[in-house]
Design an enzyme around this catalytic site. Structure first.
Site, mmCIF file in Angstrom:
data_model
loop_
_atom_site.group_PDB
_atom_site.id
_atom_site.type_symbol
_atom_site.label_atom_id
_atom_site.label_comp_id
_atom_site.label_asym_id
_atom_site.label_seq_id
_atom_site.Cartn_x
_atom_site.Cartn_y
_atom_site.Cartn_z
ATOM 1 C CE LYS A 180 -3.211 -1.588 -6.819
ATOM 2 N NZ LYS A 180 -1.895 -2.215 -6.535
ATOM 3 C CB SER B 47 2.208 -2.340 -15.910
ATOM 4 O OG SER B 47 3.255 -2.945 -15.210
ATOM 5 C CG ASN C 57 10.538 -1.028 -6.887
ATOM 6 O OD1 ASN C 57 9.705 -0.137 -6.815
ATOM 7 N ND2 ASN C 57 11.092 -1.352 -8.030
ATOM 8 C CE LYS D 38 -0.109 -9.257 -7.005
ATOM 9 N NZ LYS D 38 0.033 -7.799 -7.156
HETATM 10 P P1 NAD Z 1 10.455 -5.244 -2.182
HETATM 11 O O1 NAD Z 1 10.600 -6.705 -1.972
HETATM 12 O O2 NAD Z 1 11.371 -4.531 -3.115
HETATM 13 O O3 NAD Z 1 10.565 -4.477 -0.762
HETATM 14 C C1 NAD Z 1 9.894 -4.872 0.379
HETATM 15 C C2 NAD Z 1 10.628 -4.243 1.567
HETATM 16 O O4 NAD Z 1 9.854 -4.474 2.750
HETATM 17 C C3 NAD Z 1 12.010 -4.801 1.834
HETATM 18 O O5 NAD Z 1 12.890 -3.733 2.153
HETATM 19 C C4 NAD Z 1 11.814 -5.662 3.097
HETATM 20 O O6 NAD Z 1 12.983 -5.727 3.897
HETATM 21 C C5 NAD Z 1 10.741 -4.856 3.776
HETATM 22 N N1 NAD Z 1 10.012 -5.593 4.790
HETATM 23 C C6 NAD Z 1 9.539 -6.865 4.780
HETATM 24 N N2 NAD Z 1 8.960 -7.150 5.964
HETATM 25 C C7 NAD Z 1 9.071 -6.025 6.723
HETATM 26 C C8 NAD Z 1 8.684 -5.691 8.039
HETATM 27 N N3 NAD Z 1 8.058 -6.581 8.819
HETATM 28 N N4 NAD Z 1 8.949 -4.440 8.498
HETATM 29 C C9 NAD Z 1 9.569 -3.530 7.731
HETATM 30 N N5 NAD Z 1 9.970 -3.807 6.462
HETATM 31 C C10 NAD Z 1 9.728 -5.036 5.980
HETATM 32 O O7 NAD Z 1 8.937 -5.044 -2.590
HETATM 33 P P2 NAD Z 1 8.254 -3.793 -3.326
HETATM 34 O O8 NAD Z 1 8.176 -4.087 -4.758
HETATM 35 O O9 NAD Z 1 8.850 -2.528 -2.834
HETATM 36 O O10 NAD Z 1 6.780 -3.941 -2.734
HETATM 37 C C11 NAD Z 1 6.432 -3.459 -1.433
HETATM 38 C C12 NAD Z 1 4.925 -3.360 -1.346
HETATM 39 O O11 NAD Z 1 4.480 -2.493 -2.400
HETATM 40 C C13 NAD Z 1 4.161 -4.670 -1.526
HETATM 41 O O12 NAD Z 1 2.985 -4.621 -0.738
HETATM 42 C C14 NAD Z 1 3.780 -4.652 -2.993
HETATM 43 O O13 NAD Z 1 2.659 -5.472 -3.264
HETATM 44 C C15 NAD Z 1 3.489 -3.174 -3.153
HETATM 45 N N6 NAD Z 1 3.528 -2.733 -4.530
HETATM 46 C C16 NAD Z 1 4.678 -2.758 -5.254
HETATM 47 C C17 NAD Z 1 4.660 -2.352 -6.575
HETATM 48 C C18 NAD Z 1 5.900 -2.316 -7.404
HETATM 49 O O14 NAD Z 1 5.814 -1.858 -8.559
HETATM 50 N N7 NAD Z 1 7.049 -2.686 -6.898
HETATM 51 C C19 NAD Z 1 3.448 -1.945 -7.167
HETATM 52 C C20 NAD Z 1 2.287 -1.896 -6.394
HETATM 53 C C21 NAD Z 1 2.350 -2.313 -5.069
#
Ligand code: NAD
Length: 421
Positions: free
Chosen positions: A93, A350, A219, A105
């Site tokens: 990435k 970041s 998020n 990580k």
């Molecule tokens: P988060 O914890 O804020 O949100 C995750 C969401 O997924 C929650 O609403 C949860 O209820 C839902 N969820 C969990 N299991 C589920 C299922 N089986 N079916 C449907 N929904 C489900 O996490 P986030 O920060 O939004 O991250 C989500 C993804 O994005 C992850 O894969 C993370 O690695 C990736 N990501 C996040 C960021 C970031 O800056 N937040 C950056 C890059 C990648």
């Protein structure tokens, strides 16, 4: 599912990309394995006076292009293999976006919802105590990931400062603004994906008022919903870990977000939003232009990929589509904008935070957005052009793009032909 591990499956993408480039075997040998993974146990005092021990890891996958960079996840199912795979993805990435970083990580195997706030703080500080010699502004820079947030990054930065006796905010990103965090970090992941889709909309066949369904409403999912709705598109279905809802005419995104912020589940809000409850699996089958997986890895597999009706999939989550499922989507003509490009807005801002911390001069939000837009459009266009010119998927193109940069950096250190020379 086969016995292949998550990392084995991730490495398939490396092998595939390598077939498209003239790459020295030394490069593949270096990128096939994590450089170092440290495992430890964090022993913390619980509020009731007892002690409890939690498994924790930090992986620095590859640092050829710069200090390693990657989030820390607090999750009850975390494994070393997941940590190493996520670190591998970070390596690619950062290379796709041309950020001067390698990939890393970390994780703690814990369900943070079972901890009090004081226990969570002790655990976060214990993580930094355990890994203080591994992390550092020029060595390895953590950030938030699933179930970690700005508050936790603030505690971690503070602990690092106490250990080193210096104020070095660049050791960690995703901090609260008051502690040197960057403006615009909150919605950066979603915003990067949003800029990408908007930039390539014509090529992707998406109209100005396209429909969107979103899996995972945390998020990444919530901010994407907000940005795309404000741009005139219609969010017609969303899910969280407990259920899913659908309204073909479009959901009221602000009401949904307010409900989630108040701790409610999406399915419980169906009636007041005029939506109907559907099963999480049925979410994939919803007639929509764009499907946005924003939950966890391995959600779209060979068992459910065929049901996807979207034209385009935007991977805001890391690794939501397995390689088997990827093939099915490809054969169906569904365009997948891959995680290492689609969700790279987060690590890009970041990087801006780290730069601002080091220079001690802070940018306004307008400047952050303008810089993010420039990088997303530049690298998104480059990936799209590779996909067209080589007739490969956008995912293969992103890996080819990243691998070219990694190979250049590795070769600059000298590879076999040089030494055999
Ligand atoms: P988060 O914890 O804020 O949100 C995750 C969401 O997924 C929650 O609403 C949860 O209820 C839902 N969820 C969990 N299991 C589920 C299922 N089986 N079916 C449907 N929904 C489900 O996490 P986030 O920060 O939004 O991250 C989500 C993804 O994005 C992850 O894969 C993370 O690695 C990736 N990501 C996040 C960021 C970031 O800056 N937040 C950056 C890059 C990648």
């Amino acid at each position: 599912m086969s016995d292949d591990t998550l990392l084995d499956r991730a490495l398939l993408r490396l092998e595939e990309a390598a077939n498209h480039l003239k790459i020295d075997q030394d490069v593949i040998e270096k990128l096939k394995y994590p450089r170092e993974t440290t495992k430890t146990r964090l022993l913390i005092r619980m509020d009731d006076g007892s002690r409890k021990s939690f498994l924790a890891w930090r992986c620095r996958y590859d640092d050829t292009r710069g200090p390693t960079k990657g989030g820390i996840r607090f999750h009850p199912d975390s494994t070393v293999e997941e940590v190493e795979t996520l670190a591998f993805w970070m390596t690619f990435k950062c290379a796709v976006m041309n950020l001067p970083y390698g990939g890393g990580k970390g994780a703690v195997r814990v369900d943070p919802h079972q901890l009090s706030k004081t226990e969570l703080e002790r655990l976060s500080r214990a993580y930094v105590q355990a890994f203080a010699n591994i992390i550092g502004p020029d060595r390895d820079i953590p950030a938030p990931d699933v179930y970690t947030n700005a508050m936790i990054m603030g505690w971690m930065a503070d602990e690092y400062n106490q250990i080193t006796g210096e104020v070095r905010p660049a050791v960690i990103t995703g901090k609260p603004i008051a502690l040197g965090g960057s403006l615009g970090r909150n919605d950066a992941t979603a915003r990067g994906g949003f800029y990408l889709v908007r930039h390539l909309a014509t090529e992707l066949g998406l109209d100005k008022d396209h429909t969107v369904s979103i899996q995972g409403f945390g998020n990444a999912g919530q901010y994407y919903a907000r940005l795309t709705a404000a741009d005139g598109n219609s969010v017609i279905a969303v899910s969280d870990s407990t259920g899913a809802i659908h309204r073909p005419g479009g959901l009221d995104v602000e009401k949904l977000i307010a409900g989630k912020e108040a701790g409610r589940r999406v399915a419980d809000m169906a009636a007041e939003l005029g939506a109907h409850v559907i099963s999480p699996d049925d979410l994939l089958g919803v007639e929509t232009d764009l499907f946005v997986p924003a939950a966890l890895e391995d959600m779209i597999t060979k068992d459910n990929a065929a049901t996807i009706k979207a034209k385009v999939v935007l991977e805001l989550a890391n690794g939501p589509v397995t390689p088997d499922a990827d093939k099915i989507l490809n054969d169906k003509g569904v365009i997948v904008l891959p995680d290492i490009l689609a969700n790279a807005g987060g690590v890009t801002v970041s990087y801006f935070e780290w730069v601002q911390n080091r220079q001690g001069y802070y940018w306004d939000l307008e400047e952050i957005h303008a810089r993010l837009l420039k990088i997303v459009e530049r690298e998104g266009r480059a990936v799209w052009d590779i996909a067209q010119s080589r007739n490969v998927s956008a995912r293969s193109a992103a890996y080819i793009h990243a691998l070219g940069r990694l190979a250049n950096a590795i070769e600059a250190h000298g590879t076999q032909p040089f030494f055999a020379g």
